[in-house]
Motif scaffolding. Structure first.
Motif, short mmCIF file in Angstrom:
data_model
loop_
_atom_site.label_atom_id
_atom_site.label_comp_id
_atom_site.label_asym_id
_atom_site.label_seq_id
_atom_site.Cartn_x
_atom_site.Cartn_y
_atom_site.Cartn_z
N UNK A 1 -18.26 -41.33 3.15
CA UNK A 1 -18.08 -39.91 3.47
C UNK A 1 -16.65 -39.64 3.94
N UNK A 2 -16.16 -38.47 3.65
CA UNK A 2 -14.84 -38.05 4.11
C UNK A 2 -15.02 -37.05 5.25
N UNK B 1 -32.35 -46.89 7.42
CA UNK B 1 -31.07 -46.18 7.24
C UNK B 1 -30.70 -46.02 5.76
N UNK B 2 -31.69 -45.95 4.90
CA UNK B 2 -31.43 -45.96 3.46
C UNK B 2 -30.38 -44.94 3.01
N UNK B 3 -30.36 -43.71 3.51
CA UNK B 3 -29.36 -42.74 3.02
C UNK B 3 -27.92 -43.14 3.32
N UNK B 4 -27.71 -43.97 4.33
CA UNK B 4 -26.36 -44.35 4.73
C UNK B 4 -26.01 -45.78 4.36
N UNK B 5 -26.87 -46.46 3.64
CA UNK B 5 -26.75 -47.91 3.42
C UNK B 5 -25.69 -48.26 2.38
N UNK B 6 -24.80 -49.18 2.76
CA UNK B 6 -23.91 -49.86 1.82
C UNK B 6 -24.29 -51.33 1.88
N UNK B 7 -25.11 -51.79 0.95
CA UNK B 7 -25.64 -53.16 1.08
C UNK B 7 -24.58 -54.23 0.93
N UNK B 8 -24.78 -55.30 1.68
CA UNK B 8 -23.92 -56.48 1.53
C UNK B 8 -24.35 -57.20 0.26
N UNK B 9 -23.41 -57.41 -0.64
CA UNK B 9 -23.76 -57.89 -1.98
C UNK B 9 -23.69 -59.41 -2.13
N UNK B 10 -23.01 -60.09 -1.22
CA UNK B 10 -22.72 -61.51 -1.41
C UNK B 10 -23.52 -62.37 -0.44
N UNK C 1 -10.79 -42.96 5.59
CA UNK C 1 -11.53 -41.79 5.12
C UNK C 1 -11.70 -40.75 6.22
N UNK C 2 -11.68 -41.20 7.48
CA UNK C 2 -11.83 -40.29 8.61
C UNK C 2 -10.48 -39.77 9.11
N UNK C 3 -9.41 -40.14 8.44
CA UNK C 3 -8.10 -39.66 8.83
C UNK C 3 -7.51 -40.35 10.04
N UNK C 4 -8.00 -41.54 10.35
CA UNK C 4 -7.53 -42.25 11.54
C UNK C 4 -6.46 -43.29 11.21
N UNK C 5 -6.18 -43.50 9.95
CA UNK C 5 -5.19 -44.49 9.57
C UNK C 5 -4.88 -44.40 8.10
N UNK C 6 -3.89 -45.18 7.67
CA UNK C 6 -3.50 -45.19 6.27
C UNK C 6 -4.56 -45.88 5.42
#
Length: 410
Positions: free
Chosen positions: A45-46, A134-143, A164-169
């Motif tokens: 998300x941005x 937390x399924x809607x927010x899940x980024x599964x670990x693939x490895x 993405x949150x504007x806190x850094x490059x």
């Protein structure tokens, strides 16, 4: 479980035969971990200037310390917590870094963050209690690898979320992944032992009690990470001396900085209490921060026996397009061209952190330490996956695409 002993650090064949848990081979996953996160960035998300970035999970204190050190002053606070703070709401970004498949505290934190309307990202196993909550927010670990060796995945995700949150490059994750892939052969057991920084550091630490000494803020976070992997993988407990305390030259530095008697009995009580210092730094020696460079120089003079793990040097030392042994021997035919270098602070952190991970793995194999509780898969998928250095692309799906998690490891 017993290992072949520290002498095996100079014997590649003995090391590989003793590596029943494939811990050393799992080290080659570092680049793949970062590349998986890079492929997931379009799902992040941005958020325009959140009130705060809150990181939840067992490793959150270390991971947040590292993120904050690399980012420097940020427009919003970055907070580590074991559980979701009561004040978190719709104005905040929450990242949940599950420590295990059935991490109940992470599942609860992610579920409550979603209910409160916080922008939420969850790194967890694809299936299990955390994923279910937390399924809607899940980024599964693939490895498939122990979570103790999954720091590159966590750090890459936090760097991407912060951007993405504007806190850094925005970090160049693909370039970082290439850098880690290119440096992997130097850490392989078959590499020349005198050129293998992890084997050399493991041999150094095997001579006594480790003392990790930091020289800058990012190095201080790496000290905590190094202590955690040494304890969790190798069962070795050591000391940590952050830069703020090291700058005062405490008595311990004077003690370990004194010259040793080369004729001393290695089996007497004093030798058993020997401290093996490791100086960790990540600062750019050519950059504007002259204080960090001066501290490194002073510490090296104060403790000449210290092994210096220099993030700048580890990133600089990675080969650029080096030709490697044939793929049938467990490597790709050539390392990718290096597009990230020591001028990138994340490159310095990732390469130095990977040396600490590899050192712990070498000591674990040499001493026969028990495998981690989440061995072998951690948060990833274990079916049909075998650890090694480089992936071979899997057959394409009907739409012509392949997934990192479906690749076969040679």
């Amino acid at each position: 479980m017993s290992g072949p002993g520290l002498s095996a650090l100079r014997d590649p064949e003995a090391l590989q035969q003793a590596d029943h848990g494939r811990l050393l081979a799992a080290l080659g996953y570092a680049g793949a971990q970062v590349r998986v996160v890079s492929g997931q960035r379009d799902r992040l998300p941005t958020v325009d200037r959140p009130r705060s970035l809150v990181v939840i999970g067992p490793s959150a204190p270390i991971d947040v310390a590292l993120l904050s050190a690399v980012l420097g002053p940020a427009p919003a606070p970055v907070v580590a917590a074991a559980d979701l703070p009561a004040w978190v709401g719709a104005l905040d970004v929450v990242v949940v870094l599950a420590g295990s498949v059935d991490d109940a505290r992470s599942a609860a934190a992610g579920a409550v963050a979603l209910r409160r309307g916080a922008t939420t990202v969850v790194r967890a196993a694809a299936e299990g209690p955390v994923a279910d909550a937390t399924r809607p927010a899940l980024l599964p670990s693939e490895l498939a690898l122990p979570e103790l060796l999954a720091a590159p995945s966590r750090w890459a995700l936090l760097a991407a979320v912060a951007a993405a949150a504007g806190l850094g490059a925005q970090p160049d994750l693909d370039a970082l992944a290439d850098l880690l892939d290119a440096g992997a052969p130097a850490l392989h057991p078959s590499a020349e032992s005198f050129l293998n920084p992890a084997a050399n550091l493991a041999e150094h630490l095997g001579g006594g009690t480790p003392l990790l000494v930091g020289a800058d803020a990012a190095a201080d976070a790496l000290l905590a990470h190094g202590a955690a992997v040494l304890t969790g993988l190798a069962g070795i407990v050591g000391g940590v001396l952050p830069s703020a305390r090291a700058v005062g030259r405490p008595p311990v530095l004077a003690r370990i900085g004194s010259e040793r008697d080369i004729f001393a009995d290695p089996f007497d009580d004093d030798a058993a209490q020997r401290v093996q210092p490791v100086l960790v730094s990540t600062a750019d020696p050519t950059g504007p921060d002259r204080a960090a460079a001066a501290l490194v120089s002073g510490l090296r003079r104060a403790v000449p026996s210290a092994y210096h793990l220099d993030g700048w040097a580890t990133a600089q030392a990675v080969p650029d397009g080096t030709v490697l042994p044939p793929a049938g021997q467990g490597f790709a035919e050539a390392a990718p061209p290096r597009t990230a270098g020591p001028e990138d602070p994340w490159a310095r952190v990732f390469t130095a952190g990977r040396v600490l991970d590899a050192t712990a793995a070498y000591l674990a194999v040499a001493t026969g330490a028990p495998w981690p509780d989440d061995h072998p898969a951690g948060l990833g998928r274990s079916a049909g996956t075998r650890w090694d250095l480089r992936p071979v692309p899997a057959p394409a799906d009907p739409d012509g695409s392949t997934r990192e998690s479906d690749q076969t490891w040679m």
